[in-house]
Design a protein around this motif. Structure first.
Motif, PDB file in Angstrom:
ATOM      1  N   CYS A 102      12.872  85.345  21.913  1.00 51.70           N
ATOM      2  CA  CYS A 102      13.563  86.487  21.304  1.00 51.70           C
ATOM      3  C   CYS A 102      14.062  86.136  19.903  1.00 51.70           C
ATOM      4  O   CYS A 102      14.816  85.191  19.734  1.00 51.70           O
ATOM      5  CB  CYS A 102      14.731  86.924  22.179  1.00 51.70           C
ATOM      6  N   PRO A 103      13.636  86.882  18.883  1.00 53.21           N
ATOM      7  CA  PRO A 103      14.086  86.594  17.513  1.00 53.21           C
ATOM      8  C   PRO A 103      15.568  86.867  17.288  1.00 53.21           C
ATOM      9  O   PRO A 103      16.134  86.409  16.301  1.00 53.21           O
ATOM     10  CB  PRO A 103      13.235  87.557  16.652  1.00 53.21           C
ATOM     11  N   PHE A 116       8.587  98.814  32.449  1.00 52.63           N
ATOM     12  CA  PHE A 116       9.756  97.967  32.221  1.00 52.63           C
ATOM     13  C   PHE A 116       9.626  96.746  33.133  1.00 52.63           C
ATOM     14  O   PHE A 116       9.668  96.870  34.356  1.00 52.63           O
ATOM     15  CB  PHE A 116      11.049  98.727  32.524  1.00 52.63           C
ATOM     16  N   TYR A 117       9.442  95.579  32.513  1.00 52.45           N
ATOM     17  CA  TYR A 117       9.191  94.368  33.277  1.00 52.45           C
ATOM     18  C   TYR A 117      10.473  93.829  33.902  1.00 52.45           C
ATOM     19  O   TYR A 117      11.540  93.829  33.270  1.00 52.45           O
ATOM     20  CB  TYR A 117       8.570  93.290  32.386  1.00 52.45           C
ATOM     21  N   LYS A 118      10.355  93.382  35.152  1.00 49.69           N
ATOM     22  CA  LYS A 118      11.454  92.740  35.892  1.00 49.69           C
ATOM     23  C   LYS A 118      12.706  93.610  35.896  1.00 49.69           C
ATOM     24  O   LYS A 118      13.824  93.110  35.719  1.00 49.69           O
ATOM     25  CB  LYS A 118      11.760  91.361  35.300  1.00 49.69           C
ATOM     26  N   ASP A 146      17.403  87.445  27.976  1.00 48.23           N
ATOM     27  CA  ASP A 146      18.637  87.232  28.732  1.00 48.23           C
ATOM     28  C   ASP A 146      19.782  88.084  28.206  1.00 48.23           C
ATOM     29  O   ASP A 146      20.711  88.416  28.950  1.00 48.23           O
ATOM     30  CB  ASP A 146      19.035  85.747  28.682  1.00 48.23           C
ATOM     31  N   GLN A 147      19.711  88.444  26.915  1.00 47.86           N
ATOM     32  CA  GLN A 147      20.748  89.304  26.322  1.00 47.86           C
ATOM     33  C   GLN A 147      20.373  90.779  26.359  1.00 47.86           C
ATOM     34  O   GLN A 147      21.030  91.620  25.760  1.00 47.86           O
ATOM     35  CB  GLN A 147      20.999  88.871  24.868  1.00 47.86           C
ATOM     36  N   ILE A 150      18.579  95.449  35.437  1.00 50.19           N
ATOM     37  CA  ILE A 150      17.902  94.171  35.196  1.00 50.19           C
ATOM     38  C   ILE A 150      18.642  93.133  36.020  1.00 50.19           C
ATOM     39  O   ILE A 150      19.682  92.610  35.607  1.00 50.19           O
ATOM     40  CB  ILE A 150      17.924  93.804  33.706  1.00 50.19           C
ATOM     41  N   GLY A 151      18.124  92.846  37.191  1.00 49.85           N
ATOM     42  CA  GLY A 151      18.876  92.011  38.117  1.00 49.85           C
ATOM     43  C   GLY A 151      20.142  92.740  38.526  1.00 49.85           C
ATOM     44  O   GLY A 151      20.108  93.885  38.974  1.00 49.85           O
ATOM     45  N   ARG A 152      21.265  92.075  38.322  1.00 43.44           N
ATOM     46  CA  ARG A 152      22.547  92.693  38.672  1.00 43.44           C
ATOM     47  C   ARG A 152      23.166  93.441  37.502  1.00 43.44           C
ATOM     48  O   ARG A 152      24.212  94.074  37.655  1.00 43.44           O
ATOM     49  CB  ARG A 152      23.525  91.625  39.160  1.00 43.44           C
TER      50      ARG A 152
END
Length: 352
Positions: free
Chosen positions: A349-350, A110-112, A336-337, A299-301
């Motif tokens: 992202c499609p 799982f990236y980032k 981002d979503q 994923i981040g916060r």
């Protein structure tokens, strides 16, 4: 043809007619059959017929069954027209109950993001084992069977499941029938279209190498021929007494040789290119206990819950599916979503 082969063909004909509603009675060298009207029309026979071993003339309601016989050919064509469907259920004395964190970390990237298992529970889940016939068509043709297993719920292609499923006891007695859902089937059909070519790459490797060698051989011969032709035409210009018009015409023809060579080479490339056709010819619906694992990804916060499945047949976690293109993935990116994406769809992202 041996007696055993005769019997196999007669047995095939018996099962074919029986499955389509015929009333059958065995005789010494075959059987008699009373066919429903639509079936007799499809086969082009009377409603009451007799089937016997071996070859011979088909007269007075008596039909022979042998390789190449007209009635057998009609039965085979009809049998191939609709893929047969089997259903079975599996049972396991033991299901894994821990160690899922390790499995997830071994199988997925799982990236980032970071993740951990929150909970797990035993469930019932379904898979489709799809047997496909493939034809690789070029200057020659190669045919074979391809066996693919898919998660019926997600459409994920499950590596090695078909191979490992062969050694597991299956209950065909009274399994639950498949509840067909258009969206599930569409995902699996797309999976066959999108992923079978990559899977077949190794299967047809020698065939592809053979076509490549032949293309290179013929292309080299073609270039040698046009090179010799060019030299011959250029040499002919040295002959004395040629008119200006003839010299001009000859030079124009020489100038056209590269285009002619390119066109001939392109024709050769098309001749030896490989076109793949893959079509399902059999399906087995498998219902089995499994373990549903709730996996929380940070994923981040932000956080996202993923539903993963431990497959007791393969003894691994089932792969995930890219929400952008539907391909099976082990390396997971998030936009981002927070859509689950493969590396290709992650570029743009499609769904966003």
């Amino acid at each position: 043809m041996s007696f055993e082969q005769d019997q196999d063909l007669v047995q095939f004909a018996f099962r074919f007619l029986e499955n389509r509603g015929a009333v059958l009675e065995r005789t010494g060298d075959g059987f008699e059959a009373l066919l429903p009207g639509p079936l007799s029309q499809m086969l082009g026979t009377p409603e009451h017929i007799q089937i016997k071993n071996g070859s011979g003339d088909d007269t007075n309601g008596m039909f022979s069954i042998s390789y190449g016989s007209p009635l057998l050919e009609k039965m085979v064509d009809a049998a191939r027209g609709q893929a047969p469907i089997l259903a079975c259920s599996l049972e396991f004395d033991y299901l894994k109950s821990q160690g899922f964190d390790r499995l997830v970390k071994e199988q997925f990237r799982f990236y980032k993001s970071m993740g951990e298992v929150e909970s797990s529970a035993i469930i019932k889940t379904d898979y489709l084992l799809v047997i496909c016939r493939y034809v690789a068509q070029s200057d020659e043709q190669k045919e074979g069977l391809l066996r693919l297993a898919f998660s019926y719920e997600t459409g994920a292609l499950i590596p090695r499941m078909e191979e490992m499923l062969s050694s597991i006891v299956k209950d065909f007695g009274n399994p639950p029938g498949p509840v067909w859902k258009d969206e599930n089937l569409e995902r699996i059909v797309e999976g066959i279209k999108n992923q079978s070519k990559g899977i077949l790459a190794e299967e047809i490797l020698f065939f592809k190498e053979s076509m490549t060698r032949r293309f290179r051989r013929d292309a080299a011969n073609l270039e040698e021929y046009y090179d010799a032709l060019k030299k011959e035409m250029e040499k002919s210009l040295e002959r004395p007494g040629l008119s200006d018009e003839l010299i001009k015409d000859r030079k124009e023809k020489i100038a056209l040789l590269p285009d002619e060579l390119a066109k001939k080479r392109d024709d050769l490339f098309k001749k030896y290119s490989i076109r793949l056709k893959v079509e399902p010819c059999g399906v087995m619906f498998v219902r089995t206990p499994a373990v549903r694992v709730l996996y929380r990804v940070s994923i981040g916060r932000k956080r996202k819950n993923l539903s993963l499945t431990y497959n007791p047949v393969t003894r691994t976690m089932d792969p995930l599916v890219c929400q952008g293109c539907g391909r099976t993935i082990w390396n997971v990116h998030f936009c981002d979503q927070h859509h689950l994406l493969c590396s290709r769809c992650n570029e743009q992202c499609p769904l966003c």
